[in-house]
Design a protein around this motif. Structure first.
Motif, PDB file in Angstrom:
ATOM      1  N   TYR A 111       0.834  -1.200   0.000  1.00  0.00           N
ATOM      2  CA  TYR A 111       0.000   0.000   0.000  1.00  0.00           C
ATOM      3  C   TYR A 111       0.873   1.256   0.000  1.00  0.00           C
ATOM      4  CZ  TYR A 111       1.088  -0.176   5.021  1.00  0.00           C
ATOM      5  OH  TYR A 111       1.742  -0.233   6.227  1.00  0.00           O
ATOM      6  N   SER A 112       0.313   2.343  -0.501  1.00  0.00           N
ATOM      7  CA  SER A 112       1.030   3.623  -0.569  1.00  0.00           C
ATOM      8  C   SER A 112       0.216   4.773   0.009  1.00  0.00           C
ATOM      9  CB  SER A 112       1.419   3.940  -2.020  1.00  0.00           C
ATOM     10  OG  SER A 112       0.269   3.982  -2.841  1.00  0.00           O
ATOM     11  N   SER A 113      -1.033   4.505   0.414  1.00  0.00           N
ATOM     12  CA  SER A 113      -1.878   5.539   1.000  1.00  0.00           C
ATOM     13  C   SER A 113      -2.923   4.868   1.882  1.00  0.00           C
ATOM     14  CB  SER A 113      -2.567   6.372  -0.091  1.00  0.00           C
ATOM     15  OG  SER A 113      -3.423   5.542  -0.878  1.00  0.00           O
ATOM     16  N   GLY A 114      -3.663   5.699   2.622  1.00  0.00           N
ATOM     17  CA  GLY A 114      -4.721   5.172   3.468  1.00  0.00           C
ATOM     18  C   GLY A 114      -4.217   4.732   4.830  1.00  0.00           C
ATOM     19  N   VAL A 115      -5.095   3.995   5.545  1.00  0.00           N
ATOM     20  CA  VAL A 115      -4.781   3.501   6.887  1.00  0.00           C
ATOM     21  C   VAL A 115      -4.880   1.980   6.869  1.00  0.00           C
ATOM     22  CG1 VAL A 115      -5.293   3.679   9.349  1.00  0.00           C
ATOM     23  CG2 VAL A 115      -5.825   5.604   7.836  1.00  0.00           C
ATOM     24  N   TRP A 116      -3.788   1.308   7.212  1.00  0.00           N
ATOM     25  CA  TRP A 116      -3.707  -0.151   7.158  1.00  0.00           C
ATOM     26  C   TRP A 116      -3.289  -0.687   8.522  1.00  0.00           C
ATOM     27  CZ3 TRP A 116      -4.628  -3.217   2.747  1.00  0.00           C
ATOM     28  CH2 TRP A 116      -4.959  -2.482   1.599  1.00  0.00           C
ATOM     29  N   GLY A 128       7.897   8.355   6.400  1.00  0.00           N
ATOM     30  CA  GLY A 128       7.798   8.556   4.953  1.00  0.00           C
ATOM     31  C   GLY A 128       7.759   7.267   4.156  1.00  0.00           C
ATOM     32  N   GLY A 129       8.079   7.382   2.865  1.00  0.00           N
ATOM     33  CA  GLY A 129       8.089   6.221   1.980  1.00  0.00           C
ATOM     34  C   GLY A 129       6.907   6.186   1.038  1.00  0.00           C
ATOM     35  N   ASP A 130       7.100   5.496  -0.101  1.00  0.00           N
ATOM     36  CA  ASP A 130       6.076   5.453  -1.149  1.00  0.00           C
ATOM     37  C   ASP A 130       5.338   4.125  -1.233  1.00  0.00           C
ATOM     38  OD1 ASP A 130       6.737   8.077  -1.986  1.00  0.00           O
ATOM     39  OD2 ASP A 130       8.385   7.294  -3.200  1.00  0.00           O
ATOM     40  N   SER A 131       5.905   3.076  -0.661  1.00  0.00           N
ATOM     41  CA  SER A 131       5.269   1.762  -0.739  1.00  0.00           C
ATOM     42  C   SER A 131       5.613   0.977   0.528  1.00  0.00           C
ATOM     43  CB  SER A 131       5.760   1.002  -1.971  1.00  0.00           C
ATOM     44  OG  SER A 131       5.108  -0.250  -2.072  1.00  0.00           O
ATOM     45  N   HIS A 132       4.603   0.252   1.053  1.00  0.00           N
ATOM     46  CA  HIS A 132       4.779  -0.416   2.347  1.00  0.00           C
ATOM     47  C   HIS A 132       4.147  -1.809   2.326  1.00  0.00           C
ATOM     48  CE1 HIS A 132       5.691   3.650   3.869  1.00  0.00           C
ATOM     49  NE2 HIS A 132       4.620   4.023   3.193  1.00  0.00           N
ATOM     50  N   TYR A 133       4.652  -2.652   3.213  1.00  0.00           N
ATOM     51  CA  TYR A 133       4.041  -3.956   3.454  1.00  0.00           C
ATOM     52  C   TYR A 133       4.485  -4.455   4.822  1.00  0.00           C
ATOM     53  CZ  TYR A 133       8.559  -5.591   1.537  1.00  0.00           C
ATOM     54  OH  TYR A 133       9.897  -5.791   1.274  1.00  0.00           O
ATOM     55  N   PHE A 134       3.804  -5.503   5.312  1.00  0.00           N
ATOM     56  CA  PHE A 134       4.059  -6.035   6.646  1.00  0.00           C
ATOM     57  C   PHE A 134       4.924  -7.295   6.583  1.00  0.00           C
ATOM     58  CE2 PHE A 134      -0.314  -4.117   7.135  1.00  0.00           C
ATOM     59  CZ  PHE A 134       0.098  -3.017   7.873  1.00  0.00           C
ATOM     60  N   LYS A 135       5.747  -7.471   7.625  1.00  0.00           N
ATOM     61  CA  LYS A 135       6.567  -8.674   7.765  1.00  0.00           C
ATOM     62  C   LYS A 135       6.561  -9.094   9.238  1.00  0.00           C
ATOM     63  CE  LYS A 135      10.322  -9.072   5.283  1.00  0.00           C
ATOM     64  NZ  LYS A 135      11.730  -8.896   4.822  1.00  0.00           N
ATOM     65  N   ASN A 171      -3.205 -16.518  13.817  1.00  0.00           N
ATOM     66  CA  ASN A 171      -4.346 -15.605  13.581  1.00  0.00           C
ATOM     67  C   ASN A 171      -3.903 -14.272  12.965  1.00  0.00           C
ATOM     68  OD1 ASN A 171      -5.911 -17.607  14.795  1.00  0.00           O
ATOM     69  ND2 ASN A 171      -5.819 -16.638  16.830  1.00  0.00           N
ATOM     70  N   ILE A 172      -3.086 -14.369  11.942  1.00  0.00           N
ATOM     71  CA  ILE A 172      -2.618 -13.158  11.251  1.00  0.00           C
ATOM     72  C   ILE A 172      -3.749 -12.584  10.394  1.00  0.00           C
ATOM     73  CG2 ILE A 172      -0.950 -12.226   9.611  1.00  0.00           C
ATOM     74  CD1 ILE A 172       0.278 -13.156  12.256  1.00  0.00           C
ATOM     75  N   ARG A 173      -3.984 -11.305  10.533  1.00  0.00           N
ATOM     76  CA  ARG A 173      -4.981 -10.615   9.703  1.00  0.00           C
ATOM     77  C   ARG A 173      -4.428  -9.251   9.275  1.00  0.00           C
ATOM     78  NH1 ARG A 173     -10.864 -10.578  12.280  1.00  0.00           N
ATOM     79  NH2 ARG A 173      -9.796  -9.682  14.101  1.00  0.00           N
ATOM     80  N   ILE A 174      -4.920  -8.768   8.132  1.00  0.00           N
ATOM     81  CA  ILE A 174      -4.620  -7.426   7.656  1.00  0.00           C
ATOM     82  C   ILE A 174      -5.933  -6.699   7.449  1.00  0.00           C
ATOM     83  CG2 ILE A 174      -3.704  -6.067   5.723  1.00  0.00           C
ATOM     84  CD1 ILE A 174      -1.567  -8.173   5.343  1.00  0.00           C
ATOM     85  N   PHE A 175      -5.973  -5.447   7.884  1.00  0.00           N
ATOM     86  CA  PHE A 175      -7.174  -4.624   7.778  1.00  0.00           C
ATOM     87  C   PHE A 175      -6.866  -3.342   7.024  1.00  0.00           C
ATOM     88  CE2 PHE A 175      -7.471  -7.054  11.657  1.00  0.00           C
ATOM     89  CZ  PHE A 175      -8.802  -7.431  11.763  1.00  0.00           C
ATOM     90  N   ARG A 176      -7.909  -2.763   6.447  1.00  0.00           N
ATOM     91  CA  ARG A 176      -7.791  -1.404   5.915  1.00  0.00           C
ATOM     92  C   ARG A 176      -8.958  -0.585   6.432  1.00  0.00           C
ATOM     93  NH1 ARG A 176      -8.187  -3.267  -0.313  1.00  0.00           N
ATOM     94  NH2 ARG A 176     -10.241  -4.250  -0.277  1.00  0.00           N
ATOM     95  N   LYS A 177      -8.740   0.703   6.522  1.00  0.00           N
ATOM     96  CA  LYS A 177      -9.743   1.604   7.087  1.00  0.00           C
ATOM     97  C   LYS A 177     -10.908   1.741   6.123  1.00  0.00           C
ATOM     98  CE  LYS A 177     -10.539   4.672  10.480  1.00  0.00           C
ATOM     99  NZ  LYS A 177     -10.496   4.371  11.918  1.00  0.00           N
ATOM    100  N   ASP A 178     -12.126   1.673   6.677  1.00  0.00           N
ATOM    101  CA  ASP A 178     -13.334   1.839   5.848  1.00  0.00           C
ATOM    102  C   ASP A 178     -13.425   3.253   5.301  1.00  0.00           C
ATOM    103  OD1 ASP A 178     -13.967  -0.731   6.492  1.00  0.00           O
ATOM    104  OD2 ASP A 178     -15.339  -0.190   8.121  1.00  0.00           O
TER     105      ASP A 178
END
Length: 232
Positions: free
Chosen positions: A109-114, A199-206, A225-232
């Motif tokens: 992702y590059s924007s929003g809330v994750w 900062g940064g332009d692209s992100h992911y989880f590890k 029980n790993i989950r990823i969410f994004r803001k509605d």
């Protein structure tokens, strides 16, 4: 007679109960800490939507010269990852430290809330290791790293996020607001850290184990029980 009558007054009973509770908390700092944490606890996933995950979203990174099964096991819903301080990096062309990590794919992702959520477990003896990352930043590789040193979960090698995490399951939620450039860390539903997003332009989880300074000879973490969410 008057004193007995006073004891039956509702307001006085409440005061007595509160005084006893406060005295108990003062006598036990650990109990006081748990009580205060409970007051501030909640569900950080409220207002978020879980994305769909399959096993294809979990990509293993491990020392390049050993089979995956020698450093990773997925059994009964628990992902067990370990690495040796003497291991090779994950790529023969890399100069980075040894790691056995899961790189979450499909939802860079590059924007929003994750948000990342997982239940982690670090066995005693594991130290000098990163167990979770938000990858991607402006002047560095990561927006967030959570290290373990001598039983304490830390923001990089700096302030303590949560103490005494050895040998117990803990719920970890990491919320990255890209547009506001903030990262918040929750442990067992309680916010423990809020910092700038770097900062940064692209992100992911590890998550997993990635050797850092003063690493133990063997490093291990377990996750479920790993989950990823994004803001509605």
């Amino acid at each position: 007679m008057a004193s007995q009558a006073l004891l039956h007054l509702p307001w006085l009973s409440c005061v007595c109960v509160c005084m006893v509770a406060v005295a108990a908390l003062l006598a036990s700092p650990a109990a006081a800490s748990r009580a205060l944490a409970a007051v501030g606890s909640g569900d950080p996933t409220v207002g978020f939507t879980a994305v769909r995950l399959s096993e294809g979203n979990f990509v293993l990174q491990r020392p390049y010269d050993v089979p995956g099964g020698d450093r990773y096991r997925f059994d009964g819903g628990v992902r067990q990852l370990w690495v040796l301080s003497s291991d090779k990096p994950h790529d023969p062309h890399s100069n980075t430290s040894p790691r056995t990590e899961i790189r979450m794919t499909g939802y860079d992702y590059s924007s929003g809330v994750w948000q990342f959520e997982g239940y982690g477990y670090v066995p005693s003896g594991t130290t000098g290791v990163s167990v979770m990352q938000v990858f991607g930043a402006g002047e560095s590789a990561t927006a967030l790293m959570l290290h373990v040193y001598d039983g304490a979960l830390r923001y990089y090698d700096r302030q303590v996020v949560e103490d005494n995490i050895y040998d117990r399951w803990f719920r970890l939620n990491v919320v990255h607001d890209v547009d506001a450039s903030t990262v918040a860390v929750y442990v067992d539903g309680v916010e423990r850290l809020r910092v700038a997003g770097r900062g940064g332009d692209s992100h992911y989880f590890k998550f997993g184990v990635y050797a850092q300074n003063h690493a133990s000879s063997c490093m291990e973490s377990r996750w479920k029980n790993i989950r990823i969410f994004r803001k509605d």
